[in-house]
Scaffold this active site. Structure first.
Site, PDB file in Angstrom:
ATOM      1  N   PRO A 272      28.645  30.599  47.994  1.00  0.00           N
ATOM      2  CA  PRO A 272      28.222  29.610  47.001  1.00  0.00           C
ATOM      3  C   PRO A 272      26.950  30.010  46.150  1.00  0.00           C
ATOM      4  CG  PRO A 272      27.717  28.936  48.973  1.00  0.00           C
ATOM      5  CD  PRO A 272      28.416  30.228  49.280  1.00  0.00           C
ATOM      6  N   ARG A 274      26.041  28.595  42.402  1.00  0.00           N
ATOM      7  CA  ARG A 274      25.885  27.394  41.631  1.00  0.00           C
ATOM      8  C   ARG A 274      25.742  26.153  42.359  1.00  0.00           C
ATOM      9  NH1 ARG A 274      27.420  27.427  36.468  1.00  0.00           N
ATOM     10  NH2 ARG A 274      28.796  29.160  36.956  1.00  0.00           N
ATOM     11  N   ARG A 310      23.002  29.604  29.135  1.00  0.00           N
ATOM     12  CA  ARG A 310      24.276  29.199  29.290  1.00  0.00           C
ATOM     13  C   ARG A 310      25.023  28.568  28.218  1.00  0.00           C
ATOM     14  NH1 ARG A 310      25.460  25.516  32.434  1.00  0.00           N
ATOM     15  NH2 ARG A 310      27.641  26.649  33.249  1.00  0.00           N
ATOM     16  N   CYS A 340      15.329  33.180  16.622  1.00  0.00           N
ATOM     17  CA  CYS A 340      15.864  33.642  15.503  1.00  0.00           C
ATOM     18  C   CYS A 340      17.417  33.941  15.513  1.00  0.00           C
ATOM     19  CB  CYS A 340      15.289  34.577  14.561  1.00  0.00           C
ATOM     20  SG  CYS A 340      13.683  33.601  14.063  1.00  0.00           S
TER      21      CYS A 340
HETATM   22  C1  PLP Z   1      28.721  34.970  41.142  1.00  0.00           C
HETATM   23  C2  PLP Z   1      29.369  35.584  42.246  1.00  0.00           C
HETATM   24  C3  PLP Z   1      29.416  34.040  43.286  1.00  0.00           C
HETATM   25  C4  PLP Z   1      28.629  32.801  43.130  1.00  0.00           C
HETATM   26  O1  PLP Z   1      29.667  32.210  42.280  1.00  0.00           O
HETATM   27  P1  PLP Z   1      29.179  30.788  42.078  1.00  0.00           P
HETATM   28  O2  PLP Z   1      30.061  30.049  40.999  1.00  0.00           O
HETATM   29  O3  PLP Z   1      27.655  30.539  41.521  1.00  0.00           O
HETATM   30  O4  PLP Z   1      29.362  29.969  43.281  1.00  0.00           O
HETATM   31  C5  PLP Z   1      29.858  34.693  44.547  1.00  0.00           C
HETATM   32  N1  PLP Z   1      30.573  35.816  44.984  1.00  0.00           N
HETATM   33  C6  PLP Z   1      30.442  36.718  43.773  1.00  0.00           C
HETATM   34  C7  PLP Z   1      31.232  37.923  44.107  1.00  0.00           C
HETATM   35  C8  PLP Z   1      29.859  36.505  42.478  1.00  0.00           C
HETATM   36  O5  PLP Z   1      30.064  37.559  41.558  1.00  0.00           O
END
Ligand code: PLP
Length: 413
Positions: A272, A274, A310, A340
């Site tokens: 995880p 995010r 984002r 800009c």
């Molecule tokens: C970006 C990524 C994550 C994390 O994804 P989230 O959406 O932030 O939980 C986990 N594993 C891999 C391989 C990623 O590229």
């Protein structure tokens, strides 16, 4: 969300956001230590009594203080570069809890990770198997590997953050995976440890995860018939968070659906990103000026797409929190930055009465915020602070303008 209003003023834990902005300046990233701890425990608690490894996806927020906090909570880390590995080690992370993802690992990154003794390489192609075997052979080591399988499920998320479809660059197609595993098992300097997948980011439903795990379990059966036994299953990251109106499952609800599908003999690895940090962070900016062109009202901040990409990159809708709560009403406005570019906006059509000198925060900024920031328009990157109760730690100084050209040179003649 870590931030709350008290007497019409925005707070993070026991610190007033206005006072933090006064003390550290703006733009300012503010993280809540308690919010990160709570988010981590939301994953760890339902996994008690089960073999597991929670590997925080470093790319979501790689500040050393954030990594150090998670390492102290027991987290491992999912890295995608040698730079991220170096950060994890500098932050006191345990290399034995690191998994290394990514489609383009260089030979030197492989060697760096082998020497550090990471837990596992998440291999994304047959070419990578050969390369890794070669690098491990040169070092006289054996590389622990998992193969990242692309289960071809639709994560139902934004196309830029969907990764588990046939057309994406990630992983090995599930139909081709058995051959890749056989090859991995035959290479003398690789040791097959597991299988992994990561189907996308900001998922708000559990069904795609369930579909992916079922496919991985079928693959495990096939491999067992070939005498290839897996020790772990890595289900990736991707669990969504609430920015404004999304209603993703809570980690406990998500795990309640996943766990019955995976036998307890397999170590469950998760990545995880995010979900551990997004809602622990705010980006605070100050209004420079407002303008109304007769068609639209713009609130122009001292922060924009170079600090928080984002909205520009993913059309992400993020919550706007006026630091003075009463200003969350008023004329519909676009919240834009000074960069800009037409794409330099943080929010569109939000009710906002903030005027010059007022402070506005963007919520959900703890993930994919600072890490994606740039110096575009020669803008020094923001400072970062972490609040811990009534204490506050400066965890990254604001950049100076001079530092932006520190590596540059005038022509010698
Ligand atoms: C970006 C990524 C994550 C994390 O994804 P989230 O959406 O932030 O939980 C986990 N594993 C891999 C391989 C990623 O590229």
């Amino acid at each position: 969300m870590s931030a709350h209003y008290q007497n019409q003023q925005l707070w993070v834990e026991d610190q007033g956001v206005a006072a933090l902005a006064e003390r550290f300046g703006t733009p300012l990233y503010i993280y809540s230590k308690a919010a990160i701890e709570q988010a981590y425990q939301a994953f760890a608690t339902p996994l008690q009594g089960r073999k597991h490894l929670i590997c925080f996806a470093v790319k979501a927020n790689s500040n050393l203080a954030v990594l150090n906090l998670l390492a102290r909570l027991g987290a491992g880390f999912d890295i995608v570069s040698g730079g991220e590995l170096a950060r994890v080690l500098a932050a006191g992370g345990d290399p034995a809890k690191v998994v290394f993802s990514g489609v383009g690992k260089t030979r030197s990154e492989m060697a760096q990770a082998l020497k550090a003794g990471i837990h596992c390489f998440n291999v994304e192609s047959v070419a990578e198997l050969d390369r890794l075997n070669g690098v491990a052979a040169e070092l006289g080591l054996v590389a622990p590997v998992s193969i990242r399988v692309n289960p071809d499920v639709d994560a139902k998320t934004h196309p830029y953050i969907a990764t588990g479809l046939k057309e994406n660059k990630f992983g090995i197609d599930i139909l081709m995976a058995p051959d890749a595993f056989r090859k991995a098992a035959s290479l003398p300097h690789l040791k097959v440890l597991g299988v992994d997948c990561h189907i996308g980011s900001q998922l708000t439903q559990t069904q795609p995860f369930v579909d992916a795990i079922k496919r991985l379990m079928e693959l495990r059966e096939t491999l067992a018939q070939d005498g290839i036994e897996l020790a772990h299953m890595d289900i990736g990251g991707g669990l969504g968070v609430t920015y404004t109106n999304e209603q993703p499952p809570k980690p406990a609800e998500y795990l309640a659906e996943m766990l019955p599908l995976i036998p307890p003999s397999l170590t469950l690895v998760m990545e995880p990103g995010r979900a551990l940090v997004a809602n622990a962070g705010l980006l605070v900016g100050r209004v420079e000026m407002t303008k109304d062109n007769g068609f639209k009202r713009f609130v122009i901040l001292d922060t924009g797409m170079n600090d928080l990409m984002r909205p520009t990159l993913y059309q992400a809708v993020m919550p706007v929190l006026a630091v003075n709560q009463s200003q969350n009403q008023g004329p519909m406005s676009d919240l834009v930055g000074p960069v800009c570019e037409t794409g330099d906006w943080l929010a569109k059509d939000v009710p906002l009465s903030a005027e010059e000198g007022d402070l506005v925060a963007i919520g959900g900024a703890g993930a994919y915020g600072f890490v994606m920031s740039s110096n575009y328009n020669s803008r020094p990157r923001a400072a970062e602070v972490m609040v811990d109760g009534d204490k506050v730690h400066l965890v990254r100084q604001r950049e100076t303008v001079e530092s932006l050209w520190a590596g540059e040179q005038l022509l010698a003649e």
